[in-house]
Scaffold this active site. Structure first.
Site, PDB file in Angstrom:
ATOM      1  N   HIS A 180      66.916  36.290  65.915  1.00  0.00           N
ATOM      2  CA  HIS A 180      65.682  36.391  66.698  1.00  0.00           C
ATOM      3  C   HIS A 180      64.623  35.481  66.096  1.00  0.00           C
ATOM      4  O   HIS A 180      64.619  35.204  64.897  1.00  0.00           O
ATOM      5  CB  HIS A 180      65.177  37.838  66.731  1.00  0.00           C
ATOM      6  CG  HIS A 180      64.092  38.060  67.742  1.00  0.00           C
ATOM      7  ND1 HIS A 180      64.310  38.011  69.097  1.00  0.00           N
ATOM      8  CD2 HIS A 180      62.768  38.313  67.594  1.00  0.00           C
ATOM      9  CE1 HIS A 180      63.186  38.232  69.746  1.00  0.00           C
ATOM     10  NE2 HIS A 180      62.221  38.419  68.852  1.00  0.00           N
TER      11      HIS A 180
ATOM     12  N   CYS B 271      64.475  34.351  73.356  1.00  0.00           N
ATOM     13  CA  CYS B 271      63.548  34.156  72.224  1.00  0.00           C
ATOM     14  C   CYS B 271      63.449  32.697  71.783  1.00  0.00           C
ATOM     15  O   CYS B 271      62.356  32.149  71.647  1.00  0.00           O
ATOM     16  CB  CYS B 271      63.932  35.060  71.058  1.00  0.00           C
ATOM     17  SG  CYS B 271      65.539  34.712  70.298  1.00  0.00           S
TER      18      CYS B 271
ATOM     19  N   HIS C  24      56.604  36.511  71.214  1.00  0.00           N
ATOM     20  CA  HIS C  24      58.058  36.373  71.300  1.00  0.00           C
ATOM     21  C   HIS C  24      58.573  36.953  72.605  1.00  0.00           C
ATOM     22  O   HIS C  24      57.868  37.683  73.318  1.00  0.00           O
ATOM     23  CB  HIS C  24      58.744  37.060  70.114  1.00  0.00           C
ATOM     24  CG  HIS C  24      58.668  38.557  70.132  1.00  0.00           C
ATOM     25  ND1 HIS C  24      59.687  39.373  69.667  1.00  0.00           N
ATOM     26  CD2 HIS C  24      57.685  39.408  70.551  1.00  0.00           C
ATOM     27  CE1 HIS C  24      59.331  40.638  69.790  1.00  0.00           C
ATOM     28  NE2 HIS C  24      58.136  40.702  70.315  1.00  0.00           N
TER      29      HIS C  24
END
Length: 366
Positions: free
Chosen positions: A328, A281, A340
């Site tokens: 994240h 990510c 993402h």
């Protein structure tokens, strides 16, 4: 209330918009039209239905949450691994710098000793008499004064030489101490990397083992449950009015970052990866901004330290940090959507910006 209802209606139409990828080609990368609701619609008629679980067995929803939790833990460990990796790189570079300083210091000391030796040899050639004694024995007043000046200069040169030699020796001692400290940090980071790597592999394996036991139709249903959970979270987020009056426009750098990130869609998530064939990510977001000409921290937890902005001020290119542990991160692309790298087993994709709990929005090009 009308605004919220319109947002819901726009949420459904955004699914078609996403599939058509119109959002990627829209001028300005942040149109104020459709508000993106979810990566997929809720259960549709004819969708695969998993067999009823046996008594006492976990439901697919329980399995989904367990898998999601395992991947979240793996994501947190990945961030710790990436941080240790980046710190190791910095410390390795520092070790090289210190080694170069030590070599230069030793060469400096060698040169100073050569100068001191030359002064001693000159005194020996003069018969061993100190400069002060030769000054007293001089018969000429002018020669006496000239010699006096030379004596002062010589004394200053000797003092400077000894001072510089002493300072260089102290520097070498400090460099050696610094090197020892950095080596200790390197070893600590190595241990941390190994621990994080082990945690990552354990969590990913546990999640993969859970999923591998599912039948094909159960796996399809599991993916559908993931999408439904995201849809529900995004819908609630839109209903809160979070996107009301949001119309921030991307900067030129922001547009370049979004264009890079969206161009990676379809590439697999791999922990620790920064491209070009796969990403995690924060690897995706850091590389996207690097492609836009702006170097930002490598990990999502470090990216959290960038300048924070309110959700109402969000614009394409901004980063959205998710979960309390900042494990994240995704990049906002406009119209309530973000791109993402979700987790192992999934590819870089687009999702609703509110499909996960938002911790903060940060702006790399503040």
């Amino acid at each position: 209330m009308g605004t919220v209802k319109r947002a819901h209606r726009r949420g459904a139409s955004a699914l078609t918009l996403l599939c058509a990828m119109a959002i990627l080609t829209a001028p300005g990368l942040g149109l104020s039209g459709t508000a993106y609701a979810a990566p997929a619609a809720p259960s549709a008629p004819g969708a695969p239905v998993a067999p009823a679980p046996e008594p006492g067995a976990k439901s697919l929803e329980q399995i989904r949450k367990e898998i999601e939790d395992l991947y979240r833990q793996a994501g947190s460990a990945t961030d710790a691994y990436n941080l240790a990796e980046s710190e190791t790189k910095v410390q390795s570079e520092r070790i090289v710098q210190i080694a170069q300083l030590i070599v230069a210091g030793r060469e400096r000391i060698s040169g100073l000793k050569d100068r001191a030796g030359a002064a001693a040899r000159a005194q020996y050639r003069s018969g061993g008499l100190p400069a002060g004694a030769r000054l007293v024995l001089s018969d000429s007043p002018s020669q006496f004064l000239d010699s006096k000046d030379r004596l002062r200069q010589g004394e200053k040169a000797t003092t400077d030489l000894l001072t510089e030699l002493d300072r260089t020796q102290h520097d070498l001692q400090r460099y050696a101490k610094d090197a020892s400290t950095v080596w200790q940090k390197l070893e600590t980071n190595r241990v941390e990397r190994e621990k994080s790597k082990k945690r990552i592999e354990e969590k990913i394996k546990a999640a993969q083992d859970l999923e591998s036991k599912l039948a094909a139709e159960e796996k399809a249903r599991l993916l559908q449950l993931e999408q439904e959970a995201q849809y529900k979270a995004q819908t609630q987020w839109l209903s809160s009015g979070a996107m009301k009056d949001v119309n921030g426009k991307a900067t030129d750098a922001g547009k370049r970052a979004v264009q890079f990130a969206t161009a990676q869609m379809g590439k697999p998530y791999v922990w620790g990866a920064t491209g070009p064939g796969s990403f995690d990510c924060s690897g995706l977001t850091s590389q996207a901004w690097l492609a836009a000409g702006k170097a930002i921290p490598r990990t999502s937890q470090e990216q959290l330290r960038l300048r924070k902005v309110a959700v109402k001020d969000i614009r394409p290119g901004d980063l959205i940090i998710y979960f309390d542990d900042a494990s994240h991160v995704g990049m906002y692309v406009g119209d309530g959507a973000m791109v993402h790298a979700p987790r192992p087993g999934r590819n870089v994709t687009m999702a609703g910006a509110g499909s996960m709990p938002i911790k903060a929005v940060v702006r790399p090009d503040a």
